[in-house]
Motif scaffolding. Structure first.
Motif, PDB file in Angstrom:
ATOM      1  N   LEU A  14       0.829  -1.211   0.000  1.00  0.00           N
ATOM      2  CA  LEU A  14       0.000   0.000   0.000  1.00  0.00           C
ATOM      3  C   LEU A  14       0.858   1.254   0.000  1.00  0.00           C
ATOM      4  CD1 LEU A  14      -3.055  -0.679   2.298  1.00  0.00           C
ATOM      5  CD2 LEU A  14      -2.893  -0.700  -0.177  1.00  0.00           C
ATOM      6  N   LEU A  20       0.607   1.272  -6.226  1.00  0.00           N
ATOM      7  CA  LEU A  20      -0.670   1.964  -6.040  1.00  0.00           C
ATOM      8  C   LEU A  20      -1.149   2.553  -7.356  1.00  0.00           C
ATOM      9  CD1 LEU A  20      -0.756   3.877  -2.663  1.00  0.00           C
ATOM     10  CD2 LEU A  20      -2.182   2.020  -3.490  1.00  0.00           C
ATOM     11  N   SER A  23      -2.419  -0.143  -9.559  1.00  0.00           N
ATOM     12  CA  SER A  23      -3.701  -0.649  -9.073  1.00  0.00           C
ATOM     13  C   SER A  23      -4.822   0.288  -9.445  1.00  0.00           C
ATOM     14  CB  SER A  23      -3.683  -0.826  -7.564  1.00  0.00           C
ATOM     15  OG  SER A  23      -2.571  -1.537  -7.189  1.00  0.00           O
TER      16      SER A  23
END
Lengths: 473, 460, 235
Positions: A14, A20, A23
């Motif tokens: 994360l 990130l 994603s």
């Protein structure tokens, strides 16, 4: 202990800005694909529903016609999209959408999306399935390739092991951590998909649809899990992150790009598809051996008529209580469609043999297995297409026979001029098609289910065994 | 220049010693050969099927002669007898199959109305066409970039990662020379393989050797160079090998899948094709409506199109073939506008793709290769037009029999017009593709050069 | 020209740190200058500035009278460099590695000559034609030495060259340096090893926090005194 390692993987992913960013891109694409899929679903569905309504209306309000003229006027079967097909267009863009249904003749299903496109469509379509099948595995590879190699490169693996954790525990912990992250990426999209799907039906839970959606999602979760474990295993077997990454990307290219294409092509080379022209000629030759409804000089028709006279105990065809023309037509239709059925089944048999190679290759390649399963749940696979063709053919046959029956009972022998009003046609039910149930679909999916379970077993048992043997220094 | 050659020489030694690199090179070679094999078998199967059609027609004529042993009414012949419009592949087709597997390469025609026959499709396994063709074009357009990426993703980063960079840079040699030599070496291997495979494909397929050899090779070379420019751009960022691999694969994915898929959505939204279903429905309404219209009205309409038959006998019977074929033809006339719209809409779609394909080099090059081999949508539309003209010719052939009420004899079958059409390449499209391809290459290269200049000033 | 290696007010700043605070240094042909200092004292920064791997914030480095930043390729004809950990192309043999680097430096040797350089640098003869991926750190280091020697450079830049070498190899290395120095090569060596510095060095510089705090002639004092002095500066 295991929990804290999982937690560490979860948090460090994360906090990785690059991961990130990727994603978010994948998630956005997923949402875009959902919206795009739904829009195209509505457009096509609307177009086909309107067309179907129009031809139904034409049929019910048709001019006064002789029943056999009506049989040639015929009807159309436009293939409706299945509710879940917005998730996975599957073969829908490559199958015909409009089938003309007339007496004596089985037409091809025409106007596929692909025929109306430039070669652009061959590059693939933006669907939820495309992202789930191809992009999420890449994201997983990116997430997991360093699972062990990074620990080896920084020397933290030895440190961790010296704290009394086993390799197996570390592996499970990592798999658990990565699974959470992948779930975090796909969950919002899958939630949106479910919401859209059920709002569409006014939240009237349709058990069949719900089950299809759940199986659809379930298969992908298994697929992702396979990829996560596979990536972790490959990472454990490699010394350096870069070699682990390259190996995993190689596996991805082979299983998602090269193998599927080679499988489909191999099938077509092994089992030759007869052309429609050849098939029609074969059907024609075989039908020529049976009664021809339009040829009064036909010997077999004459024999059939003779039998009729004997059966009803009358001297001439005019004296029959029924119209012999209609009966001859009906007998001819029955025989010709039986011949056609045989050849159609031979053709789909050839297609199935061609496709089976890809199904069996699912054992080598989970991508093929999940692709096959996904299309089936979405109602856009080959089996569903054949189902539609068969239902349409059955409707065509019944329509022709109903009209033959009307001719036999309401029109006199040799009468070619009498016209019946549309009150008669209105009684004939229009073509309706609904997808077969999920149970039916699952019956065709035994191979894919076995392949997915086999892979699950393979990575969990063999994969972890391999991890146990990994060299720490 | 001497040092340039030294680096090339040692890159070669390195390449030769690296099992992984040898393996992917071999794999690319094998997939390329398979692509050629697949393409040629597919096209030779199409050729064989096309050759079979004349047998089917001959068989059909035999059947007709049995069914009508003496003189026949041409109306019966027109109704029962069928013949084919055929779209022969260009000799280059097997190198890039394009849309030839999706669109039918023959159309079965009877004398009935054309629009109910023109769009019939062949037996197609949808899963196969969905998966796509494994032809040489696929290998060159999809797999070669992966090959290039596999060879070069760590072209510069590996020197850092294996620690040889300091020693290398302590030699009196320019950094740009090192990068240039290393990339040149890889380009040499890739281009060599691409050209070798292309020439093998041409030889295998026995193509007509014309200027297209140069056009094909030029497009392939420029396409590979474009990918090397991409490699250069990413290498100039000076990130780790892992970063490069992911980034390059991401770019590949974007260009070969994501952008094309998005473009496809855009084209479908922008240019829907409602004409297809409308056309098919209307055509049936009009043709079947023909039965119920007064014959006088039908014939007058027909005679206004074909005044030469105006003086033929007036129709008094309940059914007569020339009236039947007249209203069949009027069915075509009634939907002529829609049919034209339909074809135009498909052309507009193609045009839109032409305008947008600058966004994805692979789409552009695929378009170029399909245009070069005459396997694209435009080639199919040209075939449909040719089939339409053939149907006209068939009607012209049968009309004298029908309207002058001449009997059709067994000898007349041989006089029936035959159809043959061979797809033609669209060279002008290839040139506009070139223009865009060169632009993409230059753009990428200059951006790469720019980044290289900035990033490499501060090494380490 | 008297000095082959020269630094004039050489200064290097990073965003968060001052790595080198205006170094002035001159080294003559045949001289061996050893730079002592802790990790982060600025030794590697100095070497990297001479190599042109990094740009000075101000001041200039000269090799053979040429300013490094302006003659980035040319100066490398005059210098040779042995990093702390010599890394080579793992898929090539020791012989091929040496041939490659020599060729880049402008020397195209025959195979026998290359073998000779490698063996003289201490590489076992049977290892010459084996791939470097199977070499130990010491063996790679020897190939690095051979590369430097074969270049016939006027200046040799060494960054902790003996770390990881066994005592025997270290001694042989010292011998070699003295030989090269006798032939007129100027040697600049960054090291932790006070005793080795004393043994081979003509002069020893002590660097602390980016500053050359002292330069001593090795003939003036023995190793123990040098160590005491060094530790003194460090505290």
């Amino acid at each position: 202990m295991v929990k804290s390692i999982a937690q560490k993987e979860f948090l460090s992913a994360l906090r990785d800005a690059r991961f990130l960013a990727l994603s978010v891109i994948v998630l956005l694409l997923l949402l875009a694909a959902t919206v795009v899929g739904l829009h195209s679903y509505y457009t096509l569905q609307h177009e086909r529903e309107m067309a179907q309504e129009e031809v139904n209306h034409h049929f019910a309000n048709s001019a006064d016609r002789h029943p056999h003229r009506m049989a040639h006027y015929g009807s159309f079967a436009f293939r409706p999209k299945s509710s879940l097909s917005f998730l996975d267009f599957g073969l829908d863009s490559f199958t015909g959408t409009s089938l003309f249904l007339e007496a004596h003749k089985q037409n091809s299903s025409n106007f596929s999306q692909a025929q109306q496109s430039s070669s652009l469509i061959r590059f693939g379509e933006m669907t939820v399935a495309f992202i789930l099948q191809m992009l999420i595995p890449l994201l997983i590879i990116f997430l997991c390739y360093g699972a062990f190699t990074q620990e080896k490169e920084t020397g933290t693996l030895q440190l961790m092991l010296s704290q009394g954790v086993s390799l197996r525990q570390i592996s499970w912990a990592k798999v658990a951590g990565y699974s959470q992250i992948v779930a975090l990426v796909v969950a919002p999209a899958l939630f949106l998909v479910s919401l859209l799907l059920f709002s569409q039906s006014g939240f009237n839970l349709n058990a069949d649809l719900l089950l299809r959606l759940l199986l659809f999602i379930g298969a992908y979760l298994v697929y992702f899990f396979i990829f996560i474990v596979l990536s972790v295993v490959v990472s454990a077997l490699n010394k350096r992150s870069s070699t682990a990454l390259i190996s995993l990307l190689g596996i991805w290219i082979l299983s998602c790009i090269i193998l599927p294409k080679a499988a489909a092509n191999l099938g077509a080379n092994l089992y030759t598809t007869p052309t429609k022209a050849q098939l029609d000629a074969d059907v024609h030759d075989e039908v020529a051996q049976s009664i021809n409804g339009h040829n009064s000089a036909d010997e077999r028709a004459a024999a059939f008529k003779k039998q009729l006279l004997v059966k009803y105990g009358v001297g001439s065809l005019e004296q029959l209580p029924v119209n012999a023309d209609g009966l001859v037509m009906a007998a001819s239709e029955a025989q010709s469609s039986q011949v056609y059925q045989k050849h159609f089944n031979r053709l789909t048999g050839i297609f199935q043999k061609q496709n089976r190679i890809a199904e069996y290759l699912g054992l080598l390649n989970p991508y093929l297995a999940v692709r096959h399963f996904s299309m089936s749940m979405a109602g856009s696979d080959f089996a569903h297409y054949v189902h539609y063709q068969k239902v349409a053919e059955k409707y065509r046959y019944n329509l022709a026979q109903t009209l033959n029956h009307i001719q036999a009972t309401q029109v006199k022998y040799q009468d070619k001029t009498t016209r019946l009003s549309n009150a008669t046609w209105k009684q004939i039910p229009p073509f309706r098609y609904s997808s077969p149930g999920v149970g039916w679909a699952l019956k065709n999916q035994i191979n894919s289910i076995i392949a997915l379970l086999f892979w699950l077993f393979l990575v969990v048992v063999t994969g972890f065994k391999l991890i146990d043997k990994t060299k720490i220094v | 220049m001497n040092k340039f050659r030294t680096i090339i020489k040692y890159e070669w030694l390195n390449f030769r010693a690296d099992k992984g690199l040898l393996l992917i090179t071999l794999l690319t070679l094998i997939t390329g050969l398979y692509g050629i094999y697949y393409g040629t078998t597919e096209i030779s199967r199409q050729r064989q099927h096309l050759a079979n059609l004349s047998k089917i027609t001959a068989h059909d004529v035999e059947n007709m002669k049995v069914q009508f042993p003496g003189e026949a009414d041409a109306g019966d012949v027109g109704y029962y007898h069928s013949t084919f419009a055929v779209n022969h592949p260009d000799s280059w087709a097997s190198l890039s199959l394009g849309q030839r597997d999706i669109n039918p390469y023959y159309i079965k025609l009877r004398l009935l109305n054309l629009q109910s026959q023109l769009y019939d499709s062949d037996n197609i396994n949808p899963l196969k066409v969905f998966t796509g063709n494994f032809d040489l074009a696929f290998v060159l357009i999809y797999l070669f970039p992966l090959f290039i990426i596999g060879l070069s993703f760590n072209v510069f980063s590996i020197e850092k990662e294996q620690g040889t960079l300091p020693l290398l840079l302590s030699q009196p040699i320019n950094l740009s020379l090192i990068v240039a030599a290393k990339l040149s070496f890889r380009a040499f291997i890739v281009l060599g393989l691409a050209v070798l495979l292309s020439l093998t494909g041409m030889f295998w397929a026995q193509v007509v050797p014309d200027s297209r050899i140069v056009l094909w090779l030029g497009a392939i070379v420029l396409y590979c160079l474009f990918w090397f420019a991409v490699i250069f751009l990413v290498a100039a960022l000076q990130k780790s090998s892992a970063f490069n691999a992911i980034t390059l694969l991401g770019i590949w994915l974007l260009l070969t899948m994501v952008i094309p898929a998005l473009l496809n959505v855009y084209v479908a939204l922008k240019k829907p094709v409602p004409q297809a279903l409308a056309l098919t429905i209307k055509q049936r309404e009009v043709v079947h409506g023909g039965w119920d219209k007064p014959k006088e009205e039908t014939m007058n309409k027909f005679f206004s199109l074909y005044p030469q038959w105006r003086d033929t006998t007036q129709i008094k019977e309940r059914f007569v073939w020339r009236w039947y074929y007249a209203f069949q033809h009027l069915g075509d006339v009634a939907v002529a506008d829609l049919a034209k719209d339909y074809q135009n809409r498909l052309k507009e779609r193609q045009q839109l793709v032409e305008n947008l394909n600058v966004l994805s080099v692979p789409v552009n090059v695929q378009g170029m290769l399909n245009a070069l081999t005459g396997t694209d949508l435009l080639a199919h539309l040209a075939f449909m037009q040719s089939a339409t003209r053939y149907h006209d010719a068939l009607r012209e052939f049968y009309y004298p029999f029908l309207f002058n009420q001449v009997a059709f004899t067994h000898n007349d079958y041989a006089k029936e017009p035959q159809h043959s059409f061979t797809s033609t390449p669209q060279i002008s499209l290839v040139w506009s593709g070139y223009y865009k391809l060169a632009l993409s290459f230059l753009f990428t290269f200059i951006v790469g050069l720019f980044i290289f200049k900035i990033r490499f000033l501060n090494l380490k | 020209m008297e000095f082959v290696l020269e630094a004039k007010h050489l200064r290097k700043e990073y965003q968060d740190k001052l790595a080198l605070k205006g170094l002035d240094l001159q080294i003559k042909p045949g001289e061996i200058f050893c730079l002592l200092g802790q990790n982060g004292a600025g030794k590697s920064t100095t070497i990297n500035l001479f190599l042109g791997f990094i740009q000075p914030t101000s001041g200039a480095a000269f090799i053979n009278g040429l300013e490094v930043t302006r003659n980035i390729t040319k100066v490398k004809e005059f210098l040779a460099y042995i990093p702390e950990n010599v890394m080579l192309y793992p898929n090539l043999t020791g012989l091929e590695n040496l041939a490659l680097f020599s060729s880049l430096a402008g020397y195209d040797y025959q195979e026998a000559e290359i073998t000779d350089y490698l063996v003289r640098a201490g590489l076992p003869a049977d290892a010459v034609k084996r791939r470097v991926s199977g070499y130990s750190k010491g063996m790679r280091q020897k190939v690095g030495i051979a590369i430097a020697v074969a270049k016939h450079a006027k200046v040799l830049l060494l960054d902790e060259p003996t770390s990881g070498l066994d005592p025997k190899a270290s001694n042989e290395f010292s011998e070699l340096l003295l030989q090269l120095s006798a032939q007129g090569t100027a040697i600049f060596m960054a090291t932790h090893d006070i005793f080795r510095a004393k043994e081979v060095g003509t002069r020893v510089g002590i660097m602390r926090e980016g500053e050359l705090v002292d330069v001593l002639g090795t003939t003036d004092l023995n190793a123990n005194e040098l160590e005491k002095l060094y530790l003194n500066y460090m505290h």
